[in-house]
Design an enzyme around this catalytic site. Structure first.
Site, PDB file in Angstrom:
ATOM      1  N   CYS A  81      51.416  45.562  18.169  1.00  0.00           N
ATOM      2  CA  CYS A  81      50.367  46.046  17.264  1.00  0.00           C
ATOM      3  C   CYS A  81      50.859  47.246  16.473  1.00  0.00           C
ATOM      4  O   CYS A  81      51.452  48.168  17.035  1.00  0.00           O
ATOM      5  CB  CYS A  81      49.128  46.423  18.070  1.00  0.00           C
ATOM      6  SG  CYS A  81      47.779  47.095  17.082  1.00  0.00           S
ATOM      7  N   CYS A  90      45.789  51.028  24.221  1.00  0.00           N
ATOM      8  CA  CYS A  90      46.948  50.467  24.936  1.00  0.00           C
ATOM      9  C   CYS A  90      47.968  51.565  25.228  1.00  0.00           C
ATOM     10  O   CYS A  90      48.194  52.447  24.406  1.00  0.00           O
ATOM     11  CB  CYS A  90      47.629  49.378  24.099  1.00  0.00           C
ATOM     12  SG  CYS A  90      46.631  47.894  23.860  1.00  0.00           S
ATOM     13  N   CYS A 165      43.812  43.870  15.999  1.00  0.00           N
ATOM     14  CA  CYS A 165      43.999  44.161  17.410  1.00  0.00           C
ATOM     15  C   CYS A 165      44.363  42.861  18.098  1.00  0.00           C
ATOM     16  O   CYS A 165      43.521  41.962  18.222  1.00  0.00           O
ATOM     17  CB  CYS A 165      42.745  44.762  18.027  1.00  0.00           C
ATOM     18  SG  CYS A 165      42.893  45.031  19.818  1.00  0.00           S
ATOM     19  N   GLN A 269      32.585  40.197  32.235  1.00  0.00           N
ATOM     20  CA  GLN A 269      34.033  40.256  32.389  1.00  0.00           C
ATOM     21  C   GLN A 269      34.705  40.145  31.020  1.00  0.00           C
ATOM     22  O   GLN A 269      34.213  39.471  30.123  1.00  0.00           O
ATOM     23  CB  GLN A 269      34.515  39.146  33.312  1.00  0.00           C
ATOM     24  CG  GLN A 269      34.072  39.301  34.757  1.00  0.00           C
ATOM     25  CD  GLN A 269      34.687  40.508  35.441  1.00  0.00           C
ATOM     26  OE1 GLN A 269      35.776  40.953  35.094  1.00  0.00           O
ATOM     27  NE2 GLN A 269      33.995  41.039  36.434  1.00  0.00           N
ATOM     28  N   PHE A 296      25.968  44.275  43.344  1.00  0.00           N
ATOM     29  CA  PHE A 296      26.424  44.678  42.007  1.00  0.00           C
ATOM     30  C   PHE A 296      26.646  43.406  41.179  1.00  0.00           C
ATOM     31  O   PHE A 296      27.694  43.219  40.567  1.00  0.00           O
ATOM     32  CB  PHE A 296      27.708  45.504  42.080  1.00  0.00           C
ATOM     33  CG  PHE A 296      27.639  46.688  43.010  1.00  0.00           C
ATOM     34  CD1 PHE A 296      27.108  47.898  42.581  1.00  0.00           C
ATOM     35  CD2 PHE A 296      28.097  46.594  44.318  1.00  0.00           C
ATOM     36  CE1 PHE A 296      27.046  48.990  43.436  1.00  0.00           C
ATOM     37  CE2 PHE A 296      28.037  47.678  45.183  1.00  0.00           C
ATOM     38  CZ  PHE A 296      27.514  48.883  44.734  1.00  0.00           C
ATOM     39  N   ASP A 356      31.075  43.706  43.750  1.00  0.00           N
ATOM     40  CA  ASP A 356      31.885  43.973  42.560  1.00  0.00           C
ATOM     41  C   ASP A 356      31.346  45.222  41.870  1.00  0.00           C
ATOM     42  O   ASP A 356      30.663  45.139  40.845  1.00  0.00           O
ATOM     43  CB  ASP A 356      31.844  42.764  41.617  1.00  0.00           C
ATOM     44  CG  ASP A 356      32.679  42.980  40.351  1.00  0.00           C
ATOM     45  OD1 ASP A 356      33.496  43.915  40.331  1.00  0.00           O
ATOM     46  OD2 ASP A 356      32.489  42.213  39.388  1.00  0.00           O
ATOM     47  N   CYS A 382      37.983  46.959  39.823  1.00  0.00           N
ATOM     48  CA  CYS A 382      38.843  47.279  38.681  1.00  0.00           C
ATOM     49  C   CYS A 382      39.509  48.638  38.866  1.00  0.00           C
ATOM     50  O   CYS A 382      40.071  49.188  37.910  1.00  0.00           O
ATOM     51  CB  CYS A 382      38.037  47.248  37.375  1.00  0.00           C
ATOM     52  SG  CYS A 382      36.670  48.433  37.342  1.00  0.00           S
TER      53      CYS A 382
END
Length: 424
Positions: A81, A90, A165, A269, A296, A356, A382
């Protein structure tokens, strides 16, 4: 073998040093050592000798901006990119994909080891390809010359005006320039905020922050914009209150064989492919256990899939998400699991639990699971650090952890998802 690097942030006259990068830090920065302290240099790789400009010190270490690569690592690749280095989204586009997958796997291994969990099998990372991200939250600001829309610069509230992007699904990328045009028309100079774009199965769902309610002309412009660009739904938001402009057709997401209509701006997600990989592993962990609690649960991403073969109790603190779940085999409950976790006999009646939580983890819920949890638990996270903390609680309560599956649906960032099974 040398390459000039574009330094991020403001240029400052500070000391320039040469350093060899030893490792990658948790945020994806290269880490070396200088004057007995850790030196963090973004956009560099282990094994590289670099010239960097020191710009600030914290309790964590010394932070520097890269100036020049003196010795290049073989794992270095050209970024995909043109905004890389400016955009803060990023941090790892310069690292070969295979090495990136292994680094993310190692992050999980290291986080578990810090909690004394060394003998855990962490499988190879499942990497989701760029160009699949189906949700994005852009920042925008209207100036006298037009509108800026994009992602924030690294460690800054400055917005990098986005032209492309490669992470995003084309259905989102194609809307960036048109959205730039509409906010210029309906918002006065100085206005700004977030714009969320989510791709449903039948079109895009767009929600725009505004500084004041649109007038009649603004509403007509918004309505025409949504129609002209084939949106499924368009809304505006002020002080966390979301007001629909128009719903051109139903916003629908398929969860297994079920379908759900999310509220505007709802979390889901990041990619369909990532969601499918997580759900497939949960399916293996839970097996034929019944009944199941999905804690969750959000929009019912996993509950709706599991409900095809068992009864599910779906719990989340966000009423707008829980109320969107409609299925005969699911009993929904709105409950703050941080302050009021499922516990005791309410928890012990289940044969399996899926949890989660957000990045902060589920410490209070994990403590209740350790005391009264079912024979099977599937944990999704995550954040390797908070997952390792919660896993330690479960293991100290009598569980054993089975294999951990890393799932990278956040390519080129330091983030990684994981799924793990626990059994009594």
């Amino acid at each position: 073998t040398r390459r000039r690097l574009k330094a991020s942030g403001k240029k400052q006259q500070h000391e320039t040093v040469e350093v060899t990068i030893k490792t990658l830090g948790a945020r994806g920065d290269g880490v070396g050592e200088w004057n007995g302290a850790k030196l963090f240099v973004p956009f560099t790789l282990p094994g590289e000798r670099v010239r960097a400009r020191v710009n600030r010190r914290t309790g964590e270490g010394i932070f520097a901006e890269p100036v020049e690569i003196l010795e290049r690592a073989s794992e270095r690749v050209e970024p995909a990119c043109p905004h890389f280095g400016d955009c803060g989204g990023c941090s790892l586009q310069h690292l070969h994909g295979t090495m990136q997958a292994e680094w993310k796997r190692q992050r999980i291994i290291d986080a578990l080891a810090q909690r004394g969990l060394q003998d855990v099998t962490v499988e190879p990372t499942v990497s989701i390809a760029p160009g699949t991200r189906r949700r994005a939250v852009f920042a925008y600001r209207v100036t006298g010359r037009g509108a800026i829309i994009g992602f924030n610069a690294r460690a800054s509230n400055q917005i990098v005006n986005q032209m492309q992007c490669p992470l995003l699904d084309k259905g989102i990328s194609s809307l960036v320039d048109p959205v730039r045009g509409i906010v210029k028309k309906i918002c006065p100079p100085g206005a700004g905020g977030d714009i969320s774009v989510t791709l449903g199965d039948d079109g895009a769902d767009v929600c725009i922050d505004v500084s004041k309610p649109p007038d009649l002309d603004g509403l007509e412009l918004l309505s025409a914009f949504g129609r002209d660009h084939d949106l499924a739904r368009l809304s505006w938001r002020l002080d966390n209150q979301i007001v629909p402009v128009a719903e051109y057709r139903s916003v629908v997401l398929k969860m297994g064989d079920a379908r759900v209509s999310p509220p505007p701006g709802a979390f889901l997600q990041a990619s369909r492919e990532g969601e499918a990989a997580i759900a497939a592993r949960i399916d293996v962990i839970v097996g034929n256990a019944s009944p199941v609690a999905d804690l969750f649960c959000g929009l019912g991403t996993f509950a709706l899939r599991l409900a095809g073969r068992t009864t599910v109790h779906a719990v989340d603190g966000d009423a707008s998400l829980v109320n969107a779940i409609r299925h005969g085999h699911i009993t929904p409950e709105v409950r703050d699991l941080f302050r009021n976790p499922l516990a005791g006999t309410d928890l012990a009646r289940f044969a399996a639990v899926v949890f989660d939580p957000p990045r902060a983890g589920a410490k209070a819920q994990a403590q209740c699971l350790a005391e009264d949890g079912p024979p099977i638990i599937a944990g999704v996270s995550c954040n390797p650090a908070t997952f390792a903390r919660d896993a330690r609680i479960l293991i100290d309560g009598g569980y054993q952890m089975d294999t951990v599956l890393p799932i990278d649906q956040f390519p080129w960032s330091a983030h990684v998802e994981l799924v793990a099974g626990f059994s009594r």
